[in-house]
Design an enzyme around this catalytic site. Structure first.
Site, mmCIF file in Angstrom:
data_model
loop_
_atom_site.group_PDB
_atom_site.id
_atom_site.type_symbol
_atom_site.label_atom_id
_atom_site.label_comp_id
_atom_site.label_asym_id
_atom_site.label_seq_id
_atom_site.Cartn_x
_atom_site.Cartn_y
_atom_site.Cartn_z
ATOM 1 N N HIS A 1 2.907 5.590 -6.062
ATOM 2 C CA HIS A 1 4.223 4.457 -5.826
ATOM 3 C C HIS A 1 5.260 5.182 -5.158
ATOM 4 C CE1 HIS A 1 6.605 0.964 -6.831
ATOM 5 N NE2 HIS A 1 7.486 1.877 -7.066
ATOM 6 N N GLU A 2 5.700 6.284 -5.918
ATOM 7 C CA GLU A 2 6.970 7.144 -5.379
ATOM 8 C C GLU A 2 6.769 7.568 -4.135
ATOM 9 O OE1 GLU A 2 9.538 6.276 -7.029
ATOM 10 O OE2 GLU A 2 8.713 5.192 -8.512
ATOM 11 N N HIS B 1 7.954 5.227 -1.443
ATOM 12 C CA HIS B 1 9.270 5.177 -1.470
ATOM 13 C C HIS B 1 9.719 6.306 -0.447
ATOM 14 C CE1 HIS B 1 9.866 2.122 -3.896
ATOM 15 N NE2 HIS B 1 9.933 2.700 -5.292
ATOM 16 N N HIS C 1 10.338 -2.086 -2.605
ATOM 17 C CA HIS C 1 9.115 -2.795 -3.455
ATOM 18 C C HIS C 1 8.698 -3.944 -2.762
ATOM 19 C CE1 HIS C 1 11.166 -0.763 -7.015
ATOM 20 N NE2 HIS C 1 10.023 -0.157 -6.817
#
Lengths: 117, 192
Positions: free
Chosen positions: B128-129, B132, B138
């Site tokens: 997930h990170e 980013h 998101h």
């Protein structure tokens, strides 16, 4: 309506009791116009994730006002939840879940957009 | 999918190779660095399979494009962690490269082997990170890796169409990538 077995209920509650946002479950079904002690903490939560700017007074109130209703609605829209504008079960269940610290919106939080020096 | 304000991305010339390194002083001691490296290598490779960007681990933390560390509470970036659960991690948009995980969590490599009810799957959060770090914000698609919430004891590591569409709009497609490969999924929920 069939109640879950007591043992399974205890287990579920037990696992999240000590976690950061568990206390927000007490706002379940609190509606617009209500004033509940501690709601300012929930507003801080929404501020942290980009939904609610810090007010001019620098302090969040405990009132569920029209602005807060639109904040809840924006949160529900962003996270694909039923769009009710209310602190319903789906919304509260999502709020208490662990999550990434990055803001959900583009507008109120620019700190994760720092430029490389 | 969504982007950060201004749609930032890594802008270097192709072939894009981003380096990453782990902090020497800010790691967790109950998972070996060798295992941590394996997990992050897998997480980076998931993104590298879909875009023409590759990732390479280097030793020198300060010169790495992506700098990974585990931190407690206030760690100097204005975004303090909050103890067990709550916020799990955060990372900065391109081309900043900071990638921070909350050292207070019970990080797990294999949820079958960790009994804790508050165990958090490291590979899921890492994947997930990295999204980013690459420029994705998101997503509102619950199944997507870039959805902001992750329950304890849950593994969510496979990129979904929403994730792939978002990152490919930033960097283009890896010529070897086929959408059909997304159909095979080993995501699991509430495992154990």
């Amino acid at each position: 309506r069939i109640k879950p077995e007591p043992s399974s209920t205890v287990t579920t509650v037990d696992s999240y009791n000590a976690t950061t946002w568990h206390d927000f479950t007490r706002f379940l079904d609190v509606g617009k116009g209500s004033q509940v002690s501690g709601m300012s903490e929930l507003k801080k939560y929404f501020n942290r994730f980009g939904y609610l700017p810090i007010p001019d007074t620098n302090n969040f109130t405990d009132t569920f006002d029209t602005q807060f209703e639109s904040v809840v609605l924006a949160y529900q829209t962003n996270l694909g939840l039923p769009e009710t504008g209310k602190l319903d079960f789906d919304t509260i269940s999502m709020i208490v879940l662990p999550r990434c610290g990055v803001s959900d919106t583009k507008t109120h939080d620019t700190r994760f957009q720092a430029r490389k020096r | 999918y969504a982007y950060f304000y201004g749609k930032p991305r890594w802008t270097r010339q192709a072939p894009v190779i981003l380096t990453y390194a782990f902090s020497q002083n800010n790691m967790i001691d109950y998972i070996s660095i060798k295992d941590t490296r394996k997990v992050f290598k897998r997480a980076f490779s998931r993104w590298a399979q879909v875009i023409p960007v590759s990732f390479m681990e280097i030793e020198e933390y300060s010169s790495a494009d992506i700098r990974i560390g585990f931190y407690h509470r206030d760690h100097g970036d204005g975004k303090p962690f909050d103890g067990v659960l709550g916020i799990l991690a955060h990372a900065f948009s391109p081309e900043n490269g900071r990638f921070h995980l909350d050292a207070s969590e019970t990080w797990a490599l294999d949820l079958e082997k960790i009994k804790s009810r508050v165990a958090v799957d490291l590979e899921s959060v890492a994947t997930h990170e990295i999204g980013h770090v690459l420029g994705l914000a998101h997503s509102s698609v619950k199944e997507a890796v870039m959805y902001p919430s992750l329950s304890p004891r849950t593994k969510k590591v496979d990129l979904k169409i929403d994730d792939v569409d978002g990152v490919q709009a930033l960097y283009g497609s890896n010529p070897n990538f086929k959408f059909s490969s997304l159909l095979a999924s080993d995501n699991s929920f509430n495992k154990g």
